[in-house]
Design a protein around this motif. Sequence first.
Motif, PDB file in Angstrom:
ATOM      1  N   ASP A  87       0.827  -1.208   0.000  1.00  0.00           N
ATOM      2  CA  ASP A  87       0.000   0.000   0.000  1.00  0.00           C
ATOM      3  C   ASP A  87       0.858   1.253   0.000  1.00  0.00           C
ATOM      4  O   ASP A  87       0.588   2.210  -0.736  1.00  0.00           O
ATOM      5  N   LYS A  91       2.387   1.714  -3.438  1.00  0.00           N
ATOM      6  CA  LYS A  91       1.418   2.260  -4.400  1.00  0.00           C
ATOM      7  C   LYS A  91       1.238   3.766  -4.184  1.00  0.00           C
ATOM      8  O   LYS A  91       1.176   4.532  -5.149  1.00  0.00           O
ATOM      9  N   GLN A  92       1.144   4.161  -2.924  1.00  0.00           N
ATOM     10  CA  GLN A  92       1.046   5.588  -2.632  1.00  0.00           C
ATOM     11  C   GLN A  92       2.264   6.333  -3.175  1.00  0.00           C
ATOM     12  O   GLN A  92       2.153   7.440  -3.717  1.00  0.00           O
ATOM     13  N   GLU A  97      -9.312   3.444  -6.920  1.00  0.00           N
ATOM     14  CA  GLU A  97      -8.098   2.661  -7.165  1.00  0.00           C
ATOM     15  C   GLU A  97      -7.866   2.472  -8.673  1.00  0.00           C
ATOM     16  O   GLU A  97      -6.743   2.604  -9.160  1.00  0.00           O
TER      17      GLU A  97
END
Length: 470
Positions: free
Chosen positions: A185, A188-189, A439
């Motif tokens: 996560d 991805k950020q 997303e």
Amino acid sequence: MVFSSLLFLVRFLPIVLILYYISPRKYRNFVLFVSSLFFYAWGEPVYVTLILFSSVVDYIAGRMVGYYKQLGSIKGQKIAVLCSATINLSLLFVFKYADFFISLVDYVPSINIAPLNLALPIGISFYTFQTMSYTIDVYRGEAKVQKNFITFGAYVALFPQLIAGPIVRYQTVAEQMDSRKETLDLFKQGVFRFVVGLGKKVLIANQVGALWNEIAQTKVNMLTTSQAWLGAVAFTLQIYFDFSGYSDMAIGLGKMFGFEFLENFDYPYESKSITEFWRRWHISLGTWFKEYVYFPLGGNRKGKKRQFLNIAIVWCLTGLWHGAAICFVVWGVYYGLLLIIEKSILKKFLDRLPAFIARIYTLVIVTVGWSIFSWPDMIDGGRYLKTMFGLDGAGIGNSHTAFMLLNYRFVLLMGIIGSTSLAKRLSNRILPDGTLRREILAAVFVFLILGICMAYLINSSYNPFLYFRF
């Protein structure tokens, strides 16, 4: 090597990420340290020794502070901190300011000192402040002594923020240096944030920079007032998207390697006063000067006169930090005076103004400030300011001004909207966090912007970075 280059995007970054994630956790700081030195050496092969020297000096100084702290010797701790500050500031002075002061001394009759003509090490203003903050924080008890040199070296040379910040104080990443957690996560950020920054730099900063470059290369007496203001607005947008874009890329890269860096910009062009503007612009630099200069001088604790003196000192130093030229000193004095006036006279008046009017006031002041900042030659800068206010130049406007405005209308509009929080607020309202639709659209956005940026980088040779010179 810059983040917005094909060399970095398709070679350096993928290789480093692969090496980092296939390495056992205990070797990941070593991978970061070595790759960061390689990153720096690519542009400064000689001066990589300088950053290593600075790292060794502050590593030893930190250990000395810790040693004397155990012995209960305040004097020993102060000597260690003083040695660190003296060596770091001496290096900064020699490489960045020596020729500037030599040029001032040479104005004295019968004195003729030859300049040193030393190349400015990239990022020296950033990593010097960073290493000094470590020693001071250890002395204050706000950070623990780092006993592993590789870990400390990785902190100093960390390539995501080495060249142009944000200035990462050791106390904010101390735990992360020893025990950070890389997650999918967070990665991805990081990718999303990096691509946002890349888009800011390549699609907006470079394009409005081309407009500013065209206007700046025109003889000042041939410019109209409207052209001068158009150039000032272009530079105002360029420096924001250039520097905030780099900060976004640095923060995004940090996330890819498990780090959480503090924010460096908070939509400064939405500010309703100059005081607020400097809380939102280059936050890490403002925090550094506040913590290590303004507060030690006494801050606002010793009365108004002393507070105003402290503000003046901080802003003279802030101006000099940005560059060894008179224009930067004048720019620092300009903001120092404005902040003193706001705090002593204007604050109550500004608080009562409608937000829209207060923002216009701030934007005009800031745009004029960037016009001072943008001209190393003070004579040309003075003429440019006179043209902006209709006191010189070739009249108010002409057909060429209209042509430039028409030619750059889309990027100017993108820049104006993108410098506000409007897009962020709209996306948060339409696409709440955690939804599948958000997303999917985020992934589409990343591939689309990255593809467009790559196309621009392949076809364009204009890719400057303003803060490299600091």
